[in-house]
Motif scaffolding. Structure first.
Motif, PDB file in Angstrom:
ATOM      1  N   ASP A   1     -57.934  66.016 -18.847  1.00 43.43           N
ATOM      2  CA  ASP A   1     -58.245  64.780 -18.117  1.00 43.43           C
ATOM      3  C   ASP A   1     -57.007  63.925 -17.868  1.00 43.43           C
ATOM      4  N   PHE A   2     -55.784  64.411 -18.232  1.00 38.56           N
ATOM      5  CA  PHE A   2     -54.577  63.612 -18.049  1.00 38.56           C
ATOM      6  C   PHE A   2     -54.152  63.624 -16.582  1.00 38.56           C
ATOM      7  N   ASN A   3     -53.858  62.427 -16.014  1.00 31.90           N
ATOM      8  CA  ASN A   3     -53.466  62.292 -14.604  1.00 31.90           C
ATOM      9  C   ASN A   3     -52.026  61.792 -14.562  1.00 31.90           C
ATOM     10  N   PRO A   4     -51.063  62.634 -14.158  1.00 33.47           N
ATOM     11  CA  PRO A   4     -49.655  62.186 -14.136  1.00 33.47           C
ATOM     12  C   PRO A   4     -49.380  61.147 -13.054  1.00 33.47           C
ATOM     13  N   ARG A   5     -50.194  61.089 -12.011  1.00 35.42           N
ATOM     14  CA  ARG A   5     -49.964  60.103 -10.950  1.00 35.42           C
ATOM     15  C   ARG A   5     -50.190  58.670 -11.450  1.00 35.42           C
ATOM     16  N   ALA A   6     -51.054  58.548 -12.403  1.00 36.12           N
ATOM     17  CA  ALA A   6     -51.296  57.204 -12.938  1.00 36.12           C
ATOM     18  C   ALA A   6     -50.089  56.681 -13.678  1.00 36.12           C
ATOM     19  N   MET A   7     -49.183  57.576 -14.084  1.00 33.37           N
ATOM     20  CA  MET A   7     -47.988  57.172 -14.818  1.00 33.37           C
ATOM     21  C   MET A   7     -46.759  57.181 -13.925  1.00 33.37           C
ATOM     22  N   LYS A   8     -46.915  57.049 -12.596  1.00 36.91           N
ATOM     23  CA  LYS A   8     -45.812  57.149 -11.645  1.00 36.91           C
ATOM     24  C   LYS A   8     -44.791  56.040 -11.823  1.00 36.91           C
ATOM     25  N   GLY A   9     -45.193  54.891 -12.176  1.00 38.33           N
ATOM     26  CA  GLY A   9     -44.280  53.764 -12.321  1.00 38.33           C
ATOM     27  C   GLY A   9     -43.386  53.866 -13.521  1.00 38.33           C
ATOM     28  N   GLY A  10     -43.571  54.806 -14.354  1.00 38.63           N
ATOM     29  CA  GLY A  10     -42.737  54.939 -15.545  1.00 38.63           C
ATOM     30  C   GLY A  10     -43.402  54.285 -16.737  1.00 38.63           C
ATOM     31  N   TRP A  11     -42.897  54.673 -17.873  1.00 34.22           N
ATOM     32  CA  TRP A  11     -43.470  54.156 -19.112  1.00 34.22           C
ATOM     33  C   TRP A  11     -43.065  52.703 -19.313  1.00 34.22           C
ATOM     34  N   GLY A  12     -43.967  51.846 -19.531  1.00 32.60           N
ATOM     35  CA  GLY A  12     -43.687  50.450 -19.865  1.00 32.60           C
ATOM     36  C   GLY A  12     -43.361  49.569 -18.690  1.00 32.60           C
ATOM     37  N   GLU A  13     -43.258  50.093 -17.476  1.00 28.83           N
ATOM     38  CA  GLU A  13     -42.915  49.269 -16.313  1.00 28.83           C
ATOM     39  C   GLU A  13     -44.179  48.724 -15.684  1.00 28.83           C
ATOM     40  N   LYS A  14     -44.167  47.405 -15.465  1.00 30.05           N
ATOM     41  CA  LYS A  14     -45.332  46.757 -14.879  1.00 30.05           C
ATOM     42  C   LYS A  14     -45.103  46.538 -13.399  1.00 30.05           C
ATOM     43  N   LYS A  15     -46.073  46.870 -12.622  1.00 28.72           N
ATOM     44  CA  LYS A  15     -45.995  46.699 -11.174  1.00 28.72           C
ATOM     45  C   LYS A  15     -46.557  45.336 -10.814  1.00 28.72           C
ATOM     46  N   LYS A  16     -45.699  44.516 -10.149  1.00 28.43           N
ATOM     47  CA  LYS A  16     -46.120  43.172  -9.809  1.00 28.43           C
ATOM     48  C   LYS A  16     -46.917  43.189  -8.513  1.00 28.43           C
ATOM     49  N   PRO A  17     -47.931  42.372  -8.419  1.00 25.68           N
ATOM     50  CA  PRO A  17     -48.692  42.295  -7.163  1.00 25.68           C
ATOM     51  C   PRO A  17     -47.887  41.583  -6.094  1.00 25.68           C
ATOM     52  N   LYS A  18     -48.327  41.736  -4.856  1.00 29.26           N
ATOM     53  CA  LYS A  18     -47.597  41.145  -3.736  1.00 29.26           C
ATOM     54  C   LYS A  18     -47.626  39.621  -3.798  1.00 29.26           C
ATOM     55  N   ASN A  19     -48.721  39.054  -4.068  1.00 27.73           N
ATOM     56  CA  ASN A  19     -48.867  37.591  -4.110  1.00 27.73           C
ATOM     57  C   ASN A  19     -48.681  37.066  -5.536  1.00 27.73           C
ATOM     58  N   TYR A  20     -47.621  37.522  -6.169  1.00 33.94           N
ATOM     59  CA  TYR A  20     -47.395  37.083  -7.545  1.00 33.94           C
ATOM     60  C   TYR A  20     -46.847  35.665  -7.549  1.00 33.94           C
ATOM     61  N   ARG A  21     -47.335  34.790  -8.365  1.00 34.82           N
ATOM     62  CA  ARG A  21     -46.912  33.389  -8.458  1.00 34.82           C
ATOM     63  C   ARG A  21     -46.147  33.211  -9.752  1.00 34.82           C
ATOM     64  N   PHE A  22     -44.847  32.746  -9.585  1.00 34.02           N
ATOM     65  CA  PHE A  22     -44.024  32.509 -10.762  1.00 34.02           C
ATOM     66  C   PHE A  22     -44.488  31.247 -11.484  1.00 34.02           C
ATOM     67  N   GLY A  23     -43.923  31.026 -12.655  1.00 31.92           N
ATOM     68  CA  GLY A  23     -44.251  29.848 -13.430  1.00 31.92           C
ATOM     69  C   GLY A  23     -43.635  28.594 -12.842  1.00 31.92           C
ATOM     70  N   LYS A  24     -44.028  27.439 -13.361  1.00 29.23           N
ATOM     71  CA  LYS A  24     -43.593  26.159 -12.816  1.00 29.23           C
ATOM     72  C   LYS A  24     -42.092  25.955 -12.985  1.00 29.23           C
ATOM     73  N   THR A  25     -41.565  26.303 -14.114  1.00 32.89           N
ATOM     74  CA  THR A  25     -40.122  26.113 -14.377  1.00 32.89           C
ATOM     75  C   THR A  25     -39.283  26.979 -13.452  1.00 32.89           C
ATOM     76  N   ARG A  26     -39.726  28.204 -13.272  1.00 36.40           N
ATOM     77  CA  ARG A  26     -38.969  29.106 -12.401  1.00 36.40           C
ATOM     78  C   ARG A  26     -39.055  28.675 -10.945  1.00 36.40           C
ATOM     79  N   ARG A  27     -40.199  28.176 -10.524  1.00 36.67           N
ATOM     80  CA  ARG A  27     -40.327  27.698  -9.143  1.00 36.67           C
ATOM     81  C   ARG A  27     -39.426  26.499  -8.911  1.00 36.67           C
ATOM     82  N   GLN A  28     -39.319  25.602  -9.885  1.00 30.88           N
ATOM     83  CA  GLN A  28     -38.449  24.434  -9.750  1.00 30.88           C
ATOM     84  C   GLN A  28     -36.979  24.851  -9.687  1.00 30.88           C
ATOM     85  N   THR A  29     -36.623  25.855 -10.477  1.00 31.10           N
ATOM     86  CA  THR A  29     -35.233  26.347 -10.454  1.00 31.10           C
ATOM     87  C   THR A  29     -34.884  26.959  -9.100  1.00 31.10           C
ATOM     88  N   MET A  30     -35.834  27.704  -8.541  1.00 33.61           N
ATOM     89  CA  MET A  30     -35.615  28.328  -7.241  1.00 33.61           C
ATOM     90  C   MET A  30     -35.485  27.270  -6.150  1.00 33.61           C
TER      91      MET A  30
END
Length: 232
Positions: free
Chosen positions: A197-226
């Motif tokens: 039942d193991f699916n290698p495609r589900a692990m395409k992004g690599g071990w431990g790497e998180k894929k960010k969504p397109k409409n990701y909203r940063f935190g308040k401090t980071r937005r102010q810095t930007m």
């Protein structure tokens, strides 16, 4: 005790003849109505003079016999000796005091009667409650029996089912029935080695790497810095 001293002894002389002669000399020859004295002819004879009950009873009998004799003498002389019905003697205690005493006795009597009546009422109430409870219990029992009989008559007769129902069969197919239930979903050596039942495609992004969504909203401090970087 000294032998020279001679003890004194009191001599009692009962000279009946001399006493009778003296009595005749001092006796007054007057009618009986003047003295109204009655002497009992029967002497008192008591076996034990120290017995108070026997002695007092002898005195009572002697006085009663003398009173009967005096009554006969009064009747023979036609002298009234009974108190008239309309005779009122002056009392030692005043009428006011006697009225208070009488009222107190009446109050005590009324209090005793009221207490007795209250006690009877309490007992009757207890008996009435007990009897009512027994009657109510009997009525309730009869009513419940009647309800059960009526419900038994109105209850439809259930049909006896043959075999298992569809619902029971579905649950048995899903959850099973009978047998061991504990540790039913535990891993075994065979299930651990099975990687079908193991699916290698589900692990395409690599071990431990998180894929960010397109409409990701940063935190308040980071937005102010930007924003500050863009202004600078």
């Amino acid at each position: 005790m000294d032998e020279d001293i001679i003890p004194k002894q009191k001599l009692t002389i009962n000279n009946k003849t001399a006493l009778k002669e003296l009595y005749k000399e001092i006796k007054l020859d007057v009618p009986w109505i003047e003295t109204q004295a009655v002497t009992s002819e029967d002497p008192i004879q008591i076996k034990d003079a120290n017995n108070d009950m026997e002695r007092e009873l002898a005195f009572y009998k002697q006085a009663l016999q003398s009173a009967i004799t005096a009554r006969s003498l009064f009747q023979s002389l036609s002298v009234p000796f009974s108190r008239p019905s309309d005779y009122f003697a002056e009392m030692v205690k005043s009428d006011e005091l006697m009225s208070r005493v009488r009222q107190r006795l009446l109050d005590e009597d009324a209090q005793i009667k009221a207490s007795e009546q209250a006690r009877k009422q309490r007992e009757s109430k207890k008996f009435g409650k007990k009897r009512k409870g027994i009657e109510d219990t009997a009525i309730d029992d009869d009513f419940e029996i009647a309800l059960e009989e009526a419900a038994r008559e109105d209850r439809p007769v259930k049909r006896q089912k043959i075999g298992k129902s569809a619902k029971r069969s579905k649950k048995d197919a899903k959850f099973g029935f009978g047998g061991k239930k504990r540790y039913a979903k535990s891993n075994t050596a065979q299930s651990t080695a099975d990687i079908s039942d193991f699916n290698p495609r589900a692990m395409k992004g690599g071990w431990g790497e998180k894929k960010k969504p397109k409409n990701y909203r940063f935190g308040k401090t980071r937005r102010q810095t930007m924003k500050n970087r863009k202004r600078g």
